[in-house]
Design a protein around this motif. Structure first.
Motif, PDB file in Angstrom:
ATOM      1  N   ALA A 104      26.462-132.016  74.030  1.00 13.34           N
ATOM      2  CA  ALA A 104      26.433-130.856  73.116  1.00 13.34           C
ATOM      3  C   ALA A 104      25.423-129.876  73.655  1.00 13.34           C
ATOM      4  N   VAL A 105      25.148-129.904  74.961  1.00 13.82           N
ATOM      5  CA  VAL A 105      23.992-129.133  75.618  1.00 13.82           C
ATOM      6  C   VAL A 105      24.374-127.539  75.324  1.00 13.82           C
ATOM      7  N   GLN A 106      25.651-127.201  75.207  1.00 20.27           N
ATOM      8  CA  GLN A 106      25.856-125.895  74.901  1.00 20.27           C
ATOM      9  C   GLN A 106      25.542-125.457  73.298  1.00 20.27           C
ATOM     10  N   HIS A 107      25.238-126.431  72.511  1.00 18.63           N
ATOM     11  CA  HIS A 107      24.912-126.141  71.307  1.00 18.63           C
ATOM     12  C   HIS A 107      23.384-126.025  70.894  1.00 18.63           C
ATOM     13  N   VAL A 108      22.499-126.351  72.033  1.00 19.68           N
ATOM     14  CA  VAL A 108      21.225-126.654  71.744  1.00 19.68           C
ATOM     15  C   VAL A 108      20.534-125.493  71.111  1.00 19.68           C
ATOM     16  N   ALA A 109      20.948-124.375  71.699  1.00 18.46           N
ATOM     17  CA  ALA A 109      20.217-122.990  71.133  1.00 18.46           C
ATOM     18  C   ALA A 109      20.386-122.655  69.520  1.00 18.46           C
ATOM     19  N   GLU A 110      21.620-123.118  69.246  1.00 18.99           N
ATOM     20  CA  GLU A 110      21.977-123.014  67.892  1.00 18.99           C
ATOM     21  C   GLU A 110      21.176-123.797  66.909  1.00 18.99           C
ATOM     22  N   LEU A 111      21.322-125.306  67.283  1.00 16.25           N
ATOM     23  CA  LEU A 111      20.554-126.211  66.813  1.00 16.25           C
ATOM     24  C   LEU A 111      19.084-125.927  66.454  1.00 16.25           C
ATOM     25  N   VAL A 112      18.718-125.275  67.603  1.00 14.14           N
ATOM     26  CA  VAL A 112      17.014-124.797  67.562  1.00 14.14           C
ATOM     27  C   VAL A 112      16.908-123.675  66.418  1.00 14.14           C
ATOM     28  N   ASN A 113      17.830-122.902  66.512  1.00 15.48           N
ATOM     29  CA  ASN A 113      17.740-121.630  65.883  1.00 15.48           C
ATOM     30  C   ASN A 113      17.697-121.866  64.207  1.00 15.48           C
ATOM     31  N   MET A 114      18.634-123.318  64.066  1.00 13.40           N
ATOM     32  CA  MET A 114      18.726-123.425  62.481  1.00 13.40           C
ATOM     33  C   MET A 114      17.545-124.287  62.020  1.00 13.40           C
ATOM     34  N   GLY A 115      16.710-124.653  62.949  1.00 15.41           N
ATOM     35  CA  GLY A 115      15.627-125.399  62.460  1.00 15.41           C
ATOM     36  C   GLY A 115      15.643-127.052  62.579  1.00 15.41           C
ATOM     37  N   VAL A 116      16.495-127.822  63.389  1.00 20.31           N
ATOM     38  CA  VAL A 116      16.574-129.030  63.506  1.00 20.31           C
ATOM     39  C   VAL A 116      15.225-129.440  64.256  1.00 20.31           C
ATOM     40  N   HIS A 117      14.731-130.656  63.819  1.00 19.66           N
ATOM     41  CA  HIS A 117      13.353-130.904  64.192  1.00 19.66           C
ATOM     42  C   HIS A 117      13.525-131.794  65.339  1.00 19.66           C
ATOM     43  N   SER A 118      14.511-132.447  65.886  1.00 16.13           N
ATOM     44  CA  SER A 118      14.640-133.623  66.746  1.00 16.13           C
ATOM     45  C   SER A 118      16.055-133.467  67.280  1.00 16.13           C
ATOM     46  N   LEU A 119      16.117-133.441  68.677  1.00 17.44           N
ATOM     47  CA  LEU A 119      17.479-133.627  69.433  1.00 17.44           C
ATOM     48  C   LEU A 119      17.424-134.847  70.259  1.00 17.44           C
ATOM     49  N   LYS A 120      18.500-135.911  69.785  1.00 22.23           N
ATOM     50  CA  LYS A 120      18.407-137.326  70.241  1.00 22.23           C
ATOM     51  C   LYS A 120      19.445-137.576  71.434  1.00 22.23           C
ATOM     52  N   ILE A 121      19.057-138.194  72.369  1.00 26.86           N
ATOM     53  CA  ILE A 121      19.924-138.770  73.424  1.00 26.86           C
ATOM     54  C   ILE A 121      20.140-140.139  73.093  1.00 26.86           C
ATOM     55  N   GLU A 122      21.634-140.566  73.212  1.00 28.81           N
ATOM     56  CA  GLU A 122      21.783-141.882  72.894  1.00 28.81           C
ATOM     57  C   GLU A 122      21.735-142.619  74.377  1.00 28.81           C
ATOM     58  N   GLY A 123      21.661-144.140  74.372  1.00 28.19           N
ATOM     59  CA  GLY A 123      21.720-144.800  75.676  1.00 28.19           C
ATOM     60  C   GLY A 123      20.665-145.692  75.843  1.00 28.19           C
ATOM     61  N   ARG A 124      20.329-146.471  75.013  1.00 29.06           N
ATOM     62  CA  ARG A 124      19.293-147.696  75.260  1.00 29.06           C
ATOM     63  C   ARG A 124      19.784-148.542  76.282  1.00 29.06           C
TER      64      ARG A 124
END
Length: 439
Positions: free
Chosen positions: A261-281
């Protein structure tokens, strides 16, 4: 505009160091016995967890402890006893899903921050408001939400921190609540023992029946293969066909593609999401380095108001993946963002071929991981930036010329490229495959 946190997975201390070197603001790791990755967790004891938390805090970063198992009575009885010494090391938050365990933590440690796990399936603003009233600090939203739903939740409950997954494996069950591993392999995913049975390659085996009517194998798995195409039809939905394909890799009808969802990072940032999470432990340190680097750039570009750089899509193609999807974020997905035909795992457009163990004015000493040769197009992945180059010669440790680096266990030296970054910690040497988008 909210500056979001970039949250990366840390299955081991090396993953933790790599994530922070490449720009993560926080990492998450599992609590022994009480997270959903107990089989792949190097933080197996209090000392290891304490060292990880201390290291994160030394770097001015955050460390979140995953404690999101679906506990039966025996786990409830031991939970507070096992959690107490962990909390002495002051993790920045507990990631939890079970209301009963959340209640116990709130009673015994009322000041301990708690983040609601994705396993709790928060899919609407009323649920988020409910958990806010219970004292939860952050809600990790279900992966099944669309962008407009995330925006509405943010607007309806502005006091709550929100966290959204932006990259990594997707489960074929709703927010990971899967029973397939327990049924197929007697390892319960909801108790932290998922075997990823939905992603295995199954081959047909000739069989007959025993005296009780059970199926018994009469030969080994069939190795010869003829491509098969099937149309599956639901009895209650005539004409509603689902295509299923089987190739030399098998059929992967249960296997979800990977989220990108890298192409949606800007929209998530603009709407005020506090944390963007990468899966993969359970993924490699190279995976952590590459994904963290790309999403760090995406966040920085969004904050600076820059247009989306499509090159970041190709950067993520370098990783092994099962085909990418943007999940449920949009209902109608442009074709350029998605791979439609791929079923089996794809090796990616690049491969790690070594790590740097030493460097001088003339040579780089490489601990070889996979075969490469003079003439290959290479790329150094470093925390301070990436560098592409090719080499025309290589030597072994005794200074003798070599036609190629054979693979793991070998040490070779290659000429030092120009413009090499000074800091080479957490650096990966990769080979770019010919005719790939990255070449």
């Amino acid at each position: 505009m909210t500056t979001p946190e970039l949250l990366a997975p840390a299955g081991t201390p090396e993953h933790l160091e790599t994530a922070f070197a490449y720009g993560a603001d926080a990492v998450y790791a599992g609590q022994p016995r009480y997270s959903l990755r107990v089989r792949n967790n190097s933080f197996k004891d209090i000392a290891a967890l304490g060292a990880g938390i201390e290291r994160a805090h030394e770097l001015g970063k955050q460390f979140y402890l995953v404690s999101n198992i679906a506990p039966h009575n025996d786990k409830v009885r031991s939970y507070l006893r096992d959690l107490a010494p962990v909390l002495e090391h002051k993790p920045d938050a507990l990631i939890m899903s079970d209301p009963g365990l959340i209640m116990l933590v709130r009673e015994h440690w009322p000041d301990q921050p708690i983040h609601l796990s994705v396993q709790a399936n928060a899919v609407n603003w009323a649920t988020v408001e409910f958990w806010r009233r219970q004292g939860i600090n952050r809600v990790i939203l279900s992966r099944e939400l669309a962008l407009n739903e995330i925006r509405e939740i943010r607007e309806k409950v502005p006091e709550m921190e929100l966290e959204v997954f932006v990259h990594g494996a997707l489960c074929m069950a709703y927010s990971g609540r899967c029973l397939l591993s327990g049924y197929m392999n007697h390892r319960d995913a909801n108790q932290g023992a998922c075997t990823n049975a939905c992603r295995w390659n199954y081959k047909p085996v000739q069989h007959s029946h025993d005296q009780t009517g059970d199926l018994i194998a009469t030969s080994a798995a069939v190795e010869t293969f003829e491509p098969k195409e099937l149309l599956l039809e639901e009895p209650n939905r005539p004409g509603g066909f689902i295509p299923a394909y089987e190739d030399e890799h098998g059929t992967y009808i249960m296997n979800s593609k990977d989220l990108r969802a890298v192409q949606h990072v800007a929209e998530l940032v603009n709407m005020g999401v506090h944390s963007l999470k990468i899966e993969g432990r359970t993924k490699s340190t190279y995976y952590v380095a590459r994904t963290t680097q790309v999403y760090r750039q995406a966040i920085n570009d969004a904050l600076a108001g820059k247009p989306f750089d499509m090159h970041m899509m190709n950067e993520l193609e370098a990783l092994s993946n099962r085909g990418y999807t943007e999940g449920f974020l949009r209902r109608h997905v442009p074709q350029e963002y998605q791979t439609y035909e791929q079923g089996s795992s794809y090796l990616g457009t690049q491969q790690v071929v070594g790590t740097i163990t030493d460097a001088d004015d003339r040579w780089l000493t490489i601990d070889v991981k996979n075969k490469f040769a003079p003439g290959d197009q290479l790329e150094l992945i470093t925390p301070s930036g990436n560098l592409r180059f090719s080499v025309n010669t290589m030597e072994n440790r005794h200074g003798e010329a070599m036609d190629y680096a054979p693979g793991s266990g070998h040490i070779v030296k290659i000429p030092r490229p120009d413009n090499l970054p000074e800091k080479l910690d957490f650096t990966y040497l990769t080979k770019i495959f010919p005719d790939s988008p990255a070449s």
